[in-house]
Design an enzyme around this catalytic site. Structure first.
Site, PDB file in Angstrom:
ATOM      1  N   ARG A  38       0.827  -1.214   0.000  1.00 17.93           N
ATOM      2  CA  ARG A  38       0.000   0.000   0.000  1.00 17.93           C
ATOM      3  C   ARG A  38       0.859   1.260   0.000  1.00 17.93           C
ATOM      4  O   ARG A  38       0.424   2.321  -0.427  1.00 17.93           O
ATOM      5  CB  ARG A  38      -0.889   0.020   1.250  1.00 17.93           C
ATOM      6  CG  ARG A  38      -2.073  -0.901   1.163  1.00 17.93           C
ATOM      7  CD  ARG A  38      -2.868  -0.863   2.429  1.00 17.93           C
ATOM      8  NE  ARG A  38      -3.248   0.494   2.794  1.00 17.93           N
ATOM      9  CZ  ARG A  38      -3.710   0.829   3.994  1.00 17.93           C
ATOM     10  NH1 ARG A  38      -3.836  -0.077   4.924  1.00 17.93           N
ATOM     11  NH2 ARG A  38      -4.030   2.082   4.246  1.00 17.93           N
ATOM     12  N   ASP A  82      -9.116   2.621   1.699  1.00 18.07           N
ATOM     13  CA  ASP A  82      -9.386   1.196   1.739  1.00 18.07           C
ATOM     14  C   ASP A  82     -10.712   1.014   0.995  1.00 18.07           C
ATOM     15  O   ASP A  82     -11.578   1.891   1.043  1.00 18.07           O
ATOM     16  CB  ASP A  82      -9.525   0.761   3.203  1.00 18.07           C
ATOM     17  CG  ASP A  82      -9.747  -0.725   3.334  1.00 18.07           C
ATOM     18  OD1 ASP A  82      -8.817  -1.406   3.784  1.00 18.07           O
ATOM     19  OD2 ASP A  82     -10.848  -1.196   2.984  1.00 18.07           O
ATOM     20  N   ASP A 134      -0.928   1.040   9.949  1.00 17.63           N
ATOM     21  CA  ASP A 134      -1.367   2.399  10.300  1.00 17.63           C
ATOM     22  C   ASP A 134      -0.436   3.038  11.308  1.00 17.63           C
ATOM     23  O   ASP A 134      -0.024   4.196  11.169  1.00 17.63           O
ATOM     24  CB  ASP A 134      -2.756   2.328  10.937  1.00 17.63           C
ATOM     25  CG  ASP A 134      -3.840   2.532   9.905  1.00 17.63           C
ATOM     26  OD1 ASP A 134      -3.518   3.104   8.850  1.00 17.63           O
ATOM     27  OD2 ASP A 134      -4.984   2.131  10.172  1.00 17.63           O
TER      28      ASP A 134
END
Lengths: 640, 640
Positions: free
Chosen positions: A445, A461, A550
């Protein structure tokens, strides 16, 4: 009688004319007659030569060097410089690749950790053949083990001998063409532009992370001593602004003025500290003679402010840990290899510094998110949406429509990262849509895809849900804070006394320190940082525990910016977006919390806790104000 | 003229004894007096043109008349240049001392002509360029004619071109200068150290410790941080007229214009040209120029002819440091000056950025990202005239804010004493009253010594509506943005297309570019900037109009940081100068006109519109969220 009378009238005429002459011209005549004297006070200056026009030029045509052939300079024998003793041909490929000689015999814990730190860095290569620089650690003062000449020594060519502490060993071999990075090198042996000078590091200097600078405020506190002067055996003498220096005659007999001597280990609280080397008496005299105090008092508040911040910045960026010192050394060498395309001085000298502004990304300041203001430029007005489609693999059609509806959207990238086959049809959008077939890894990502053509990335997402006006407003906010992450949903870290470690919570609280990257704007540079500067171990951690990603991304951005992220309002409390959007105050599905130890592992790898909390949210100016909806630009943000 | 005056003086005494010749005598006498009168008259009417063409305090002589100095063949010769010289070893900074202007004092020796034992001159007395150079120094702020106060000495012995002088004798001439002292603090200028074919890289004249500002240094002759490397001036450059740089990026990334390059260098350059095509341009001498074209002003690439130096594209650098002898001389002195007064040195940007670049870019004085500790608190500064009752209410309200650490009342009324100590409200923090000398609005922004915190809350004596939560939250927001103005009601500037000027806007808008300082947090450093660094006559304008001090502060902060204000909470107005004044509309309109006038005035003084427009404001994280009020940190955030 007549003649007398005539004579008398003549006399009269004569004296009258004479008087007139004296009155009118006397002064002018005097001025001409006497050699010109300078007026008092006015300086005489360089004469204006009457015949200056006639002077010849210093050079004759043909004498200037541009018309002649100059023979190339032969390299000076004996001493090394960069051009003559370093072979850059091995480094052309992907920059500086460093091989570290493995330790021989027993080594200290510090030595082992330093080796590990270099091996984990982006410079490391395991093969001496592929390396452009071969590094020899020479730092064990206690063990008494002295390194012997390594195998690939080759007269020291492309070698760096790193000595963090003053040479403990007698030289067992000739350094030859090897560069030396050591603390306090002597003038005699130091080869400018070739060797690297290191700061003197105490034994207990932290390996990584390191204490942040102690500066908590920008300007000096009123009333602190102006100057602290280092004395023998660790004492400090502080001198106040009030203590006047001696009259200017280069000599000063009396006591250096009021002041007090403190015996303390730490630096005293003073605006300036003067470190005298090893001869405090000499420095003291130097002070008196130079009237440093007066000069310091003369220094403008603007300059004091700048110096205070600069010293702290330099400490934080390059000196606060052993790891930073080593990386700085390697970065300095890499800049020499890159030559003109190395870091410009702006990147070295303004936050976040050259270690965090990778020259492999760009050497042009305007490509980074940190220097827009210094460069007088702005981030461009468009963003790329990067939508990650993990399992179960539903194409996010609604989300694509909402994002593509934003006037600032330049392109949409779908990162297909699940087992299902790629759908053949995608919705028609006003902006180009590209599908990337990912490697099923979460760290994908944050890969710096070359297809991303804008500075701003909206990371999404497939399960996120956003409206067009939420996207528009958030992007506008990001343009004001291009170095930060701007997100919709937040979480916090906290110190968990019970477990003696860091905790993580996604509960709604009055403050937050992280934004979820499932819906956040940030600069594309952070993809490069994530992929190329993080130790491999951390990226692996993210792949193994996807929810950690994250936390990791927030750590990187906070470590670079030293600022908290920014939260913008998230309109609807969407039930369908349950995994992301916390519901009402009652029982609600919580977002999956990262693996409990994830935050502690990352904090350990960083060596400190970079996350900072914010207590504010940026809303549109008229957000939820009791005024006509017609006046509001972002009315849909307020819908319940 | 001298002689005739003396004749006149003796005249009268002779008359009685010379009866026979008296007629001729009188005629002679009269003509002399008459001539004297005419001459005087001419000086009375014409002297202005004479005086203005050259200052009387500047010597006006011919170079042929300079004193001749005979150098015995055995007079001392200085040591060869000391290659180990550095500023701290060979330069005597104590001579420069401390001076408030931080400028070195430069003395120029008087011009002399040096001859050897046989009367043969040692060199040309002085070249046109060296005369120009000394004149430039003499006209600059550096110059002093007092040899005892000088810190740098410039011999008038011209060594610009080594080919025109006799090396040994020139050195002997140096050695007999009155303050030579092994050349300490002496500065020599040399542009041509030798001639073709074998150029030297530094002046061969033995010069001991003297600093050399030289053209053509190599790394072997240049003494790092001691000598100054200067460009070789071309007498042809005086007539060069450079074109303005066109818009857009430069045409060539790399351009080589030197002729007579070594063939190997040229091969390398040409290889680069082949590799990079259009962006590299390698020029050489032209071979086929038509008659009458000055070949030094042309360069060729194959058959393409370019004007030289116009093709170089570096106008600003050229003009600032290369074009004239004066530029070269003053840059050299500035470099030396910067070494001696490093704290007052010219910054990197000032050396390198053309002035025009400054409009776009800023260097934020508070550039280090820091979140000041909450414990520091803030100082509230209340500006008041005589509204004691309202003032006391404000003091009572503000004192409830947890982070208040001190309250400063600026008593702006010179006709009335502040109330007695016992009458003031009793509050938990120190309260200080400062009396001002004049009733000026600027007094609110004075950097009072009493301000001990970095955060300042400027608050009017009638702002009683702000809640404690609102103020505390404002302080928290300031901590996250310590380099910005953080205020409550926001205002906007707009471009009025009809009137073609700026307009002040207080309506409900979705944008803000200013905050009112009736209650605003900011860093105390901005008080210093407002008081001492406000450009132009803005401060006086504000004091004369008794208005717009807040707009001026908004301009100042935005200009220096390049950042927008932060509006906090929904608050729209404090009181109503803009809406509910007694006679309503008219007062309102006058107010708006005046405020618009201020914006236009300030924009013209700043030469730009520094204000930044944003669409966000800061609210507490959970503001108006569906969340229990009692769990919110700032539940009482007030209304419009």
């Amino acid at each position: 009688m007549q003649s007398w009378r005539r004579r008398k009238s003549l006399w009269l005429a004569l004296s009258a004319s004479w008087l007139l002459l004296v009155l009118l011209g006397g002064f002018s005549l005097l001025r001409l007659a006497l050699p010109p004297r300078p007026r008092p006070g006015a300086s005489q200056g360089w004469p204006r030569w009457l015949d200056a026009e006639l002077l010849q030029s210093f050079s004759q045509p043909g004498e200037l060097p541009e018309d002649a052939v100059s023979p190339p300079q032969a390299p000076h024998g004996g001493s090394c410089n960069w051009e003559s003793c370093f072979d850059t041909s091995k480094c052309r490929g992907d920059g500086l690749k460093v091989f570290v000689y493995p330790a021989v015999g027993t080594i200290s814990e510090t030595h082992r950790r330093i080796l590990a730190s270099i091996e984990g860095s982006r410079f490391y290569t395991f093969s001496p053949a592929g390396a452009c620089l071969l590094l020899l650690l020479s730092l064990d003062a206690q063990t008494g083990e002295c390194s012997s000449m390594p195998l690939q020594w080759n007269r020291g060519r492309n070698h760096l001998v790193l000595r963090l502490h003053p040479a403990p060993c007698p030289r067992t071999f000739q350094l030859g063409q090897a560069m030396v990075a050591e603390a306090s090198p002597t003038v005699d042996s130091f080869r400018p532009g070739f060797d690297v000078a290191l700061p003197f590091l105490p034994e207990a200097h932290p390996l990584r992370g390191g204490a942040p600078g102690q500066l908590r405020q920008h300007s000096p506190q009123p009333g602190v001593a102006l100057l602290a002067l280092e004395e023998e055996r660790g004492g400090w003498r502080t001198a106040d602004t009030g203590s006047s220096a001696c009259p200017w005659d280069g000599r000063c007999e009396q006591d250096p003025g009021p002041g007090q001597t403190q015996r303390q280990e730490t630096l005293p609280n003073a605006t300036f500290c003067l470190i005298s080397g090893h001869r405090p008496e000499a420095a003291s005299r130097f002070l008196q003679a130079l009237q440093v105090l007066a000069a310091l008092q003369e220094m403008s508040p603007a300059r004091v402010l700048a110096l205070r911040q600069q010293t702290q910045f330099l400490w934080d960026a390059y000196f606060s840990s052993v790891e930073k010192v080593i990386h700085t050394t390697l970065e300095v060498i890499q800049d020499r290899i890159f030559g003109t395309s190395a870091h410009p001085s702006l990147l070295w000298n303004s936050p976040p510094g050259a270690l965090l502004a990778l020259s492999t990304f760009s050497t042009s300041p305007q490509d980074f998110p940190f220097y827009y203001l210094q460069q007088g430029s702005r981030p461009e007005g468009r963003f790329s949406a990067l939508i990650w489609v993990g399992p179960p693999g539903q194409p996010p059609l609604k989300l694509i429509q909402a994002v593509a509806g934003s006037q600032h959207c330049a392109q949409i990238l779908v990162l297909w990262s699940n087992e299902r086959p790629l759908p053949s049809r995608w919705p028609e959008t006003a902006v180009p849509l590209t599908v990337i077939d990912g490697h099923r890894k979460v760290s994908d990502r944050f890969y710096p895809y070359s297809t991303i053509r804008t500075d701003a990335i909206l990371s999404l997402d497939a399960r996120s849900s956003l409206s067009t006006s939420e996207v528009d407003f958030a992007f506008l906010v990001w343009q004001s804070f291009p170095e930060r992450m701007v997100g919709f949903l937040t979480s916090s870290h906290f110190w968990d006394e019970a477990h003696g470690g860091w905790g993580y919570t996604a509960e709604r609280t009055n403050e937050f320190s992280m934004v979820l990257t499932t819906a956040a704007f940030y600069h594309r540079y952070y993809h490069t940082l994530f992929t190329h500067s993080l130790p491999k171990a951390l990226r692996t951690l993210a792949d193994e525990a996807p929810t950690c990603v994250d936390v990791l991304m927030n750590f990187i951005v906070a470590a670079v910016t030293k600022l908290p992220p920014i939260k913008v309002p998230y309109g609807k409390q969407r039930q369908e977006a349950a995994p992301l959007a916390p519901g009402g105050p009652g029982p609600r599905p919580k977002p999956p919390a990262p693996a409990p130890d994830c935050i502690n592992q990352i904090a350990a790898a960083f060596g400190h806790m970079p996350l900072l909390s914010s207590r504010l949210r940026l809303d549109p100016v008229l957000f939820k104000d009791p005024v006509s909806v017609q006046r509001k630009k972002y009315r849909s943000l307020e819908k319940p | 003229m001298c002689a005739s005056v003396k004749y006149n003086i003796r005249g009268p005494a002779l008359i009685p004894r010379m009866k026979t010749k008296h007629r001729i005598y009188y005629i002679t006498l009269f003509s002399i007096v008459l001539l004297g009168l005419i001459a005087t008259g001419m000086f009375q009417f014409w002297p202005h043109s004479i005086e203005s063409s050259n200052d009387w305090n500047v010597e006006k002589r011919s170079i042929r008349d300079v004193p001749v100095v005979r150098l015995p063949a055995d007079s001392p010769i200085p040591e060869r240049g000391d290659l180990s010289c550095r500023m701290h070893t060979c330069f005597d900074v104590y001579r420069c001392g401390f001076n408030p202007k931080n400028k070195i004092k430069v003395y120029i020796y008087a011009l002399k002509k040096y001859v050897d034992d046989f009367g043969v001159s040692v060199s040309n007395t002085i070249s046109r360029e060296y005369n120009e150079l000394l004149m430039a120094i003499s006209d600059s702020d550096y110059y002093t004619d007092d040899i005892n106060r000088a810190c740098l000495f410039v011999p008038s012995i011209d060594v610009l071109n080594q080919n025109t002088l006799r090396i040994k004798e020139t050195a002997q001439a140096m050695a007999q200068l009155s303050r030579w002292d092994r050349g300490t603090n002496h500065l020599l200028f040399n542009m041509l150290p030798g001639g073709p074919p074998d150029y030297n890289t530094a002046l061969d004249v033995p010069r001991d410790r003297a600093l050399l500002a030289g053209g053509g240094f190599s790394t072997w002759t240049y003494r790092q941080g001691y000598d100054v490397s200067i460009p070789v001036y071309s007498p042809l450059s005086a007539e060069v007229d450079l074109p303005e740089k066109g818009p857009g990026p430069r045409q060539y990334f790399l351009l080589s214009s030197q002729v007579g390059l070594h063939p190997e260098y040229r091969e390398d350059l040409e290889a680069l040209q082949v590799k990079h095509g259009e962006s590299v341009l390698v020029l050489d001498k032209c071979t086929n120029l038509s008659e009458g074209v000055l070949s030094v002003r042309k360069r060729c690439h194959k058959h393409q002819v370019f004007d030289y130096p116009q093709v170089l594209q570096a106008r600003w650098f050229w003009e600032a440091y290369f074009q004239s002898i004066k530029a070269i001389a003053l840059a050299t002195l500035q470099i030396i000056n910067d070494r001696i007064y490093p704290y007052a040195a010219i910054s990197y940007e000032e050396w390198n950025d053309p002035p025009a670049v400054k409009w776009g870019s800023v260097s934020n004085p508070l550039f280090l990202p820091l979140i000041p500790p909450q414990s520091q608190g803030f100082t509230a500064i209340v500006l008041t005239y005589d509204r004691v009752e309202s003032l006391f209410r404000v003091i009572t309200e503000v004192s409830k804010v947890p982070s208040l650490s001190k309250l400063l009342v600026v008593w702006n009324n010179q006709n009335k004493n502040p109330p007695e100590d016992s009458l003031w409200p009793k509050i938990r923090v120190p309260l200080k009253v400062v009396r001002t000398a004049e009733n000026k609005l600027s007094n609110r922004f004075f950097p009072y010594d009493e301000i001990e915190t970095e955060a300042v809350l400027a608050i009017d004596d009638d702002i009683i509506m702000l809640t404690s939560d609102e103020l505390q939250f404002g302080y928290e927001v300031w901590r996250e943005f310590p380099d910005r103005l953080v205020g409550y009601p926001g205002r906007l500037h707009l471009w009025d297309h009809e009137m073609n000027k700026w307009k002040y806007e207080s309506e409900w808008t979705n944008e803000v570019s200013m905050v009112l300082t009736g209650a605003a947090f900011y860093h105390k450093y901005f008080n210093y900037l407002y008081t001492y660094k406000m450009p132009g006559d803005i401060k006086n304008w504000v004091d004369a109009h008794m208005n717009c001090e807040d707009i001026a502060m908004n301009f100042l902060v935005a200009n220096v940081t390049g950042k927008a204000v932060i509006k906090v909470t929904p608050r729209k107005k404090f009181k109503c100068p803009e809406c509910t004044a007694i006679d309503g509309l008219s007062l309102d309109q006058t107010h708006m006109v005046e405020r618009s006038e201020c914006i236009n005035k300030f924009a013209s003084v700043f030469g730009t519109m520094p204000l930044k427009v944003v669409e966000h404001r800061a609210d507490p994280v959970l503001y108006k969220d569906d969340f229990p009020e009692k769990l919110k940190s700032f539940p009482n955030i007030g209304s419009l």
